[in-house]
Design a protein around this motif. Structure first.
Motif, mmCIF file in Angstrom:
data_model
loop_
_atom_site.group_PDB
_atom_site.id
_atom_site.type_symbol
_atom_site.label_atom_id
_atom_site.label_comp_id
_atom_site.label_asym_id
_atom_site.label_seq_id
_atom_site.Cartn_x
_atom_site.Cartn_y
_atom_site.Cartn_z
ATOM 1 N N LEU A 5 42.022 35.563 18.377
ATOM 2 C CA LEU A 5 41.679 36.222 19.473
ATOM 3 C C LEU A 5 40.463 37.146 19.055
ATOM 4 O O LEU A 5 40.495 37.667 17.880
ATOM 5 C CB LEU A 5 42.810 36.789 20.266
ATOM 6 C CG LEU A 5 43.811 36.040 21.020
ATOM 7 C CD1 LEU A 5 44.719 37.076 21.518
ATOM 8 C CD2 LEU A 5 43.283 35.379 22.033
ATOM 9 N N PRO A 6 39.371 37.282 19.827
ATOM 10 C CA PRO A 6 38.517 38.319 19.573
ATOM 11 C C PRO A 6 39.297 39.883 19.303
ATOM 12 O O PRO A 6 39.941 39.917 19.998
ATOM 13 C CB PRO A 6 37.434 38.455 20.809
ATOM 14 C CG PRO A 6 37.900 37.119 21.606
ATOM 15 C CD PRO A 6 39.080 36.748 21.056
ATOM 16 N N SER A 7 38.291 40.576 18.541
ATOM 17 C CA SER A 7 39.039 41.834 18.149
ATOM 18 C C SER A 7 39.021 42.716 19.394
ATOM 19 O O SER A 7 40.222 43.547 19.616
ATOM 20 C CB SER A 7 38.154 42.598 17.206
ATOM 21 O OG SER A 7 37.002 42.666 17.408
ATOM 22 N N THR A 12 35.630 34.538 25.332
ATOM 23 C CA THR A 12 34.345 33.970 24.799
ATOM 24 C C THR A 12 34.612 32.434 25.002
ATOM 25 O O THR A 12 35.641 31.820 25.438
ATOM 26 C CB THR A 12 34.347 34.194 23.069
ATOM 27 O OG1 THR A 12 35.579 33.414 22.436
ATOM 28 C CG2 THR A 12 34.466 35.668 22.713
ATOM 29 N N GLU A 13 33.378 31.896 24.688
ATOM 30 C CA GLU A 13 33.552 30.459 24.728
ATOM 31 C C GLU A 13 34.531 29.749 23.839
ATOM 32 O O GLU A 13 35.153 28.716 24.432
ATOM 33 C CB GLU A 13 32.086 29.692 24.696
ATOM 34 C CG GLU A 13 31.181 30.228 25.641
ATOM 35 C CD GLU A 13 29.496 29.678 25.474
ATOM 36 O OE1 GLU A 13 29.422 28.698 24.516
ATOM 37 O OE2 GLU A 13 28.691 30.066 26.232
ATOM 38 N N GLU A 14 34.814 30.281 22.777
ATOM 39 C CA GLU A 14 35.867 29.711 21.896
ATOM 40 C C GLU A 14 37.267 30.292 22.309
ATOM 41 O O GLU A 14 38.230 29.382 21.860
ATOM 42 C CB GLU A 14 35.780 30.143 20.412
ATOM 43 C CG GLU A 14 34.284 29.894 19.972
ATOM 44 C CD GLU A 14 33.084 30.787 20.077
ATOM 45 O OE1 GLU A 14 33.174 31.873 20.710
ATOM 46 O OE2 GLU A 14 32.087 30.123 20.340
ATOM 47 N N CYS A 15 37.445 30.936 23.036
ATOM 48 C CA CYS A 15 38.520 31.827 23.607
ATOM 49 C C CYS A 15 38.427 32.067 24.891
ATOM 50 O O CYS A 15 38.457 33.468 25.289
ATOM 51 C CB CYS A 15 39.217 32.686 22.694
ATOM 52 S SG CYS A 15 40.913 33.366 22.973
ATOM 53 N N GLN A 30 37.351 47.367 34.692
ATOM 54 C CA GLN A 30 36.433 46.584 34.202
ATOM 55 C C GLN A 30 37.110 45.263 34.150
ATOM 56 O O GLN A 30 38.282 45.187 33.817
ATOM 57 C CB GLN A 30 35.841 46.817 33.080
ATOM 58 C CG GLN A 30 34.804 48.090 33.071
ATOM 59 C CD GLN A 30 34.327 48.213 31.420
ATOM 60 O OE1 GLN A 30 34.805 47.821 30.607
ATOM 61 N NE2 GLN A 30 33.391 49.253 31.311
ATOM 62 N N GLY A 31 36.148 44.120 34.230
ATOM 63 C CA GLY A 31 36.860 42.786 34.272
ATOM 64 C C GLY A 31 35.636 41.870 33.829
ATOM 65 O O GLY A 31 34.704 41.897 34.150
ATOM 66 N N ASP A 32 36.261 40.818 33.048
ATOM 67 C CA ASP A 32 35.292 39.753 32.548
ATOM 68 C C ASP A 32 36.246 38.243 32.330
ATOM 69 O O ASP A 32 37.216 38.382 32.121
ATOM 70 C CB ASP A 32 35.083 39.666 30.791
ATOM 71 C CG ASP A 32 34.274 41.382 30.724
ATOM 72 O OD1 ASP A 32 33.255 41.219 30.946
ATOM 73 O OD2 ASP A 32 35.080 42.104 30.319
ATOM 74 N N TYR A 33 35.367 37.336 32.853
ATOM 75 C CA TYR A 33 35.883 36.028 32.579
ATOM 76 C C TYR A 33 34.798 35.147 32.150
ATOM 77 O O TYR A 33 33.745 35.303 32.078
ATOM 78 C CB TYR A 33 36.529 35.451 33.625
ATOM 79 C CG TYR A 33 35.795 34.995 34.748
ATOM 80 C CD1 TYR A 33 34.994 33.686 34.799
ATOM 81 C CD2 TYR A 33 35.866 35.577 36.079
ATOM 82 C CE1 TYR A 33 34.438 33.025 35.685
ATOM 83 C CE2 TYR A 33 34.916 34.740 37.018
ATOM 84 C CZ TYR A 33 34.169 33.851 36.914
ATOM 85 O OH TYR A 33 33.684 33.374 37.834
ATOM 86 N N VAL A 34 35.401 33.911 31.154
ATOM 87 C CA VAL A 34 34.847 33.021 30.714
ATOM 88 C C VAL A 34 35.765 31.612 31.169
ATOM 89 O O VAL A 34 36.737 31.738 30.576
ATOM 90 C CB VAL A 34 34.430 32.840 29.165
ATOM 91 C CG1 VAL A 34 33.639 31.667 28.702
ATOM 92 C CG2 VAL A 34 33.632 33.986 28.858
ATOM 93 N N CYS A 35 35.139 30.785 31.925
ATOM 94 C CA CYS A 35 36.054 29.533 32.153
ATOM 95 C C CYS A 35 35.944 28.530 31.125
ATOM 96 O O CYS A 35 34.825 28.040 30.762
ATOM 97 C CB CYS A 35 35.457 28.934 33.651
ATOM 98 S SG CYS A 35 36.343 27.533 34.177
ATOM 99 N N GLY A 36 37.005 27.985 30.661
ATOM 100 C CA GLY A 36 37.105 26.904 29.754
ATOM 101 C C GLY A 36 36.777 25.787 30.293
ATOM 102 O O GLY A 36 36.677 24.624 29.614
ATOM 103 N N HIS A 61 38.077 28.844 38.826
ATOM 104 C CA HIS A 61 37.773 28.540 37.328
ATOM 105 C C HIS A 61 39.047 28.399 36.842
ATOM 106 O O HIS A 61 39.758 27.208 36.945
ATOM 107 C CB HIS A 61 36.945 29.753 37.191
ATOM 108 C CG HIS A 61 35.625 29.686 37.555
ATOM 109 N ND1 HIS A 61 34.503 28.828 37.388
ATOM 110 C CD2 HIS A 61 35.174 30.552 38.486
ATOM 111 C CE1 HIS A 61 33.744 28.968 38.149
ATOM 112 N NE2 HIS A 61 33.848 30.195 38.603
ATOM 113 N N GLY A 62 39.609 29.117 35.803
ATOM 114 C CA GLY A 62 40.540 28.816 34.718
ATOM 115 C C GLY A 62 41.685 28.076 35.537
ATOM 116 O O GLY A 62 41.792 26.616 35.151
ATOM 117 N N PRO A 63 42.511 28.473 36.141
ATOM 118 C CA PRO A 63 43.775 27.905 36.833
ATOM 119 C C PRO A 63 43.539 26.651 37.621
ATOM 120 O O PRO A 63 43.899 25.759 37.560
ATOM 121 C CB PRO A 63 44.356 28.935 37.602
ATOM 122 C CG PRO A 63 44.227 30.259 37.027
ATOM 123 C CD PRO A 63 42.382 30.011 36.632
#
Length: 70
Positions: A5-7, A12-15, A30-36, A61-63
């Motif tokens: 996991l990122p620190s 991220t795109e990798e996670c 705050q909120g962030d997302y990256v869809c796999g 997205h995700g689910p």
């Protein structure tokens, strides 16, 4: 298989995934997302915007990608 996991736990795109941090007396939520599934990214500040971000991520997205909807 485990992924590193990122620190700062930001997606991220990798996670990919969703991260939400609650506000404090001195900061806004705050909120962030990256869809796999499709690579979409988004960021929000403030309770109402973070709520909308979570609804967008879970609905589109995700689910949604993992469950075959879309």
């Amino acid at each position: 298989m485990f992924r590193k996991l990122p620190s700062n736990l930001a997606p991220t795109e990798e996670c990919p995934g969703l991260r939400v941090r609650g506000g404090t007396q001195y900061t806004r939520s705050q909120g962030d997302y990256v869809c796999g599934g499709c690579g979409a990214k988004d960021h929000a500040n403030g309770d109402n915007d973070v709520k909308a971000l979570v609804e967008d991520y879970t609905g589109n997205h995700g689910p949604a990608h993992r469950g075959g909807r879309r």
